[in-house]
Design a protein around this motif. Structure first.
Motif, PDB file in Angstrom:
ATOM      1  N   VAL A   1       0.581  -1.296   0.171  1.00 42.39           N
ATOM      2  CA  VAL A   1       0.029  -0.299   0.078  1.00 42.39           C
ATOM      3  C   VAL A   1       0.963   1.312  -0.013  1.00 42.39           C
ATOM      4  O   VAL A   1       0.689   2.277  -0.784  1.00 42.39           O
ATOM      5  N   ALA A   2       2.019   1.298   0.760  1.00 37.98           N
ATOM      6  CA  ALA A   2       2.872   2.500   0.846  1.00 37.98           C
ATOM      7  C   ALA A   2       3.422   2.707  -0.574  1.00 37.98           C
ATOM      8  O   ALA A   2       3.665   3.931  -0.872  1.00 37.98           O
ATOM      9  N   GLU A   3       3.882   1.615  -1.378  1.00 40.33           N
ATOM     10  CA  GLU A   3       4.429   1.895  -2.817  1.00 40.33           C
ATOM     11  C   GLU A   3       3.248   2.416  -3.653  1.00 40.33           C
ATOM     12  O   GLU A   3       3.599   3.183  -4.419  1.00 40.33           O
ATOM     13  N   LEU A   4       2.023   1.906  -3.308  1.00 39.06           N
ATOM     14  CA  LEU A   4       0.927   2.253  -4.471  1.00 39.06           C
ATOM     15  C   LEU A   4       0.772   3.864  -4.016  1.00 39.06           C
ATOM     16  O   LEU A   4       0.585   4.678  -5.080  1.00 39.06           O
ATOM     17  N   LEU A   5       0.643   4.314  -2.844  1.00 42.20           N
ATOM     18  CA  LEU A   5       0.671   5.624  -2.269  1.00 42.20           C
ATOM     19  C   LEU A   5       1.434   6.564  -3.277  1.00 42.20           C
ATOM     20  O   LEU A   5       1.328   7.805  -3.631  1.00 42.20           O
ATOM     21  N   VAL A   6       2.891   6.100  -3.241  1.00 42.48           N
ATOM     22  CA  VAL A   6       3.863   7.084  -3.878  1.00 42.48           C
ATOM     23  C   VAL A   6       3.387   7.203  -5.279  1.00 42.48           C
ATOM     24  O   VAL A   6       3.245   8.196  -5.776  1.00 42.48           O
ATOM     25  N   GLU A   7       2.735   6.296  -6.027  1.00 38.97           N
ATOM     26  CA  GLU A   7       2.545   6.170  -7.509  1.00 38.97           C
ATOM     27  C   GLU A   7       1.207   7.074  -7.686  1.00 38.97           C
ATOM     28  O   GLU A   7       0.908   7.683  -8.624  1.00 38.97           O
ATOM     29  N   VAL A   8       0.201   6.745  -6.703  1.00 40.53           N
ATOM     30  CA  VAL A   8      -0.925   7.599  -6.787  1.00 40.53           C
ATOM     31  C   VAL A   8      -0.660   9.101  -6.617  1.00 40.53           C
ATOM     32  O   VAL A   8      -1.409  10.062  -7.225  1.00 40.53           O
ATOM     33  N   GLY A   9       0.161   9.443  -5.551  1.00 41.97           N
ATOM     34  CA  GLY A   9       0.465  10.853  -5.606  1.00 41.97           C
ATOM     35  C   GLY A   9       1.019  11.454  -6.644  1.00 41.97           C
ATOM     36  O   GLY A   9       1.104  12.631  -7.019  1.00 41.97           O
ATOM     37  N   ALA A  10       1.798  10.579  -7.638  1.00 45.81           N
ATOM     38  CA  ALA A  10       2.442  11.106  -8.871  1.00 45.81           C
ATOM     39  C   ALA A  10       1.298  11.439  -9.880  1.00 45.81           C
ATOM     40  O   ALA A  10       1.770  12.056 -10.798  1.00 45.81           O
TER      41      ALA A  10
ATOM     42  N   MET B   1     -12.888   7.408  -5.177  1.00 46.24           N
ATOM     43  CA  MET B   1     -11.989   8.317  -5.755  1.00 46.24           C
ATOM     44  C   MET B   1     -12.755   9.206  -6.733  1.00 46.24           C
ATOM     45  O   MET B   1     -12.342  10.304  -6.762  1.00 46.24           O
ATOM     46  N   ALA B   2     -13.656   8.603  -7.441  1.00 49.05           N
ATOM     47  CA  ALA B   2     -14.578   9.458  -8.642  1.00 49.05           C
ATOM     48  C   ALA B   2     -15.284  10.540  -7.697  1.00 49.05           C
ATOM     49  O   ALA B   2     -15.499  11.720  -8.395  1.00 49.05           O
TER      50      ALA B   2
ATOM     51  N   LEU C   1      -5.999  13.341  -2.459  1.00 47.78           N
ATOM     52  CA  LEU C   1      -6.623  11.849  -3.136  1.00 47.78           C
ATOM     53  C   LEU C   1      -5.663  10.850  -2.431  1.00 47.78           C
ATOM     54  O   LEU C   1      -6.243   9.447  -2.147  1.00 47.78           O
ATOM     55  N   THR C   2      -4.534  10.894  -2.210  1.00 51.08           N
ATOM     56  CA  THR C   2      -3.717  10.018  -1.860  1.00 51.08           C
ATOM     57  C   THR C   2      -3.936   9.474  -0.389  1.00 51.08           C
ATOM     58  O   THR C   2      -3.908   8.335  -0.061  1.00 51.08           O
ATOM     59  N   ALA C   3      -4.169  10.641   0.386  1.00 58.63           N
ATOM     60  CA  ALA C   3      -4.737  10.168   1.865  1.00 58.63           C
ATOM     61  C   ALA C   3      -6.089   9.402   1.651  1.00 58.63           C
ATOM     62  O   ALA C   3      -6.428   8.294   2.580  1.00 58.63           O
ATOM     63  N   LEU C   4      -7.172   9.793   0.785  1.00 53.60           N
ATOM     64  CA  LEU C   4      -8.121   8.971   0.737  1.00 53.60           C
ATOM     65  C   LEU C   4      -7.960   7.754   0.519  1.00 53.60           C
ATOM     66  O   LEU C   4      -8.477   6.345   1.168  1.00 53.60           O
TER      67      LEU C   4
END
Length: 322
Positions: free
Chosen positions: A48-57, A102-103, A116-119
């Motif tokens: 999940v932590a790795e996913l959040l980095v990519e979502v933030g980008a 997210m939508a 959005l990343t926090a969500l």
């Protein structure tokens, strides 16, 4: 793991004659296996932590399509899929709910999801709660919360000095709300900025857990540090949907609606220099497997692990002299 057979197995040579009467052997039952340990939560949190980095980008509006492709791919990774598949909604339901959240996301000052990343972080980490307690009944209405024999009245305990933590209730009247607003203007930092508890009720195990954390926190901080402050406990699903309509990041399903989750204040303790101390204590309990921790900014969301339930129930009964 298969249990080893107690029989010596096939031996070479003719069988030895026996003078004992023949006994009928019971039919062989199914082989016993060790219970499954469940999904690897350390791997899940790391994924999940790795996913959040990519979502933030990919947090900007033009990246919506790329973000959905990313979510589709990342959620199918074994470490994440194993947890989502074990929730009541299953993998497909959890995935669709996240994409819908997210939508629909609109940042506002009430929501603990600042972006959005926090969500995504709050949603995915809180799925551990509902995986753990997937068979627990939901408190559907406010009336069910108020009438449940599984919940105890915090005010009754507070008046008998049996609580080591603090909380405040939501004002029930217009006059009460006015008095609360006046106090905040006169002493803005005297208490955390929180609406307070709608229900001053909690499971006995949660009372024991919070008392335990509060004692550890008091022992780890300088004299004069305010006690642990609880901002939310049990909620009904009815109230959860009210919070959603007001713009709060109130996830569905939620550990709060099962009675096994609590929110504790973190940001307010920055002014006393002990926020990191409290955060470290809570993360240590997660590391020990006692709770699931979700950083929601001002407050941290905690959900009790099923394996801690029996010990804490005994602790509550010992504290209360039952």
């Amino acid at each position: 793991m298969r249990v080893p057979s107690r029989s010596p197995g096939h031996q070479p040579g003719p069988p030895a004659a026996s003078t004992a009467p023949a006994r009928r052997r019971p039919p062989a039952g199914p082989s016993r296996r060790s219970p499954s340990p469940g999904p690897d939560l350390t791997a899940y949190r790391a994924a999940v932590a790795e996913l959040l980095v990519e979502v933030g980008a990919l947090a900007t509006a033009p990246s919506t399509a790329a973000r959905q492709v990313l979510i589709d791919a990342r959620l199918r990774e074994p470490a994440i899929a194993a947890v989502l598949d074990a929730t009541p909604q299953g993998f497909v339901g959890a995935r669709e709910t996240l994409l819908l959240e997210m939508a629909r996301y609109q940042p506002n000052e009430r929501s603990s999801a600042a972006d959005l990343t926090a969500l995504v972080r709050i949603y995915l980490l809180s799925r551990i709660d509902v995986m753990w307690w997937r068979d627990a009944p939901t408190y559907l209405t406010d009336a069910q919360v108020n009438a449940s024999p599984e919940l105890v009245d915090l005010e009754w305990l507070r008046r008998r000095d049996l609580l080591r933590f603090r909380y405040q209730e939501q004002p029930a009247t217009l006059l009460g709300r006015g008095v609360r607003a006046l106090r905040r203007r006169l002493r803005p930092d005297a208490t955390p900025r929180t609406a307070g508890l709608l229900f001053r009720r909690a499971r006995r195990e949660m009372v024991a857990f919070l008392n335990d954390v509060a004692r550890e926190f008091a022992a780890s901080t300088p004299a004069g540090t305010p006690p642990l402050w609880v901002t939310s406990l049990v909620r009904s699903a009815e109230h959860q949907y009210r919070l959603r309509r007001l713009g709060y990041a109130a996830m569905v399903p939620s550990g709060h609606c099962l009675g096994w989750a609590v929110d504790v204040e973190l940001a307010w303790y920055e002014r006393f220099g002990v926020r990191e101390t409290l955060g470290g204590l809570l993360l240590a309990r997660q590391q020990a497997g006692e709770v699931n921790v979700v950083d929601e900014g001002q407050a941290w969301h905690l959900c009790l692990a099923p394996g801690a339930r029996r010990r804490l129930r005994r602790a509550y009964e010992a504290e209360m002299g039952i």
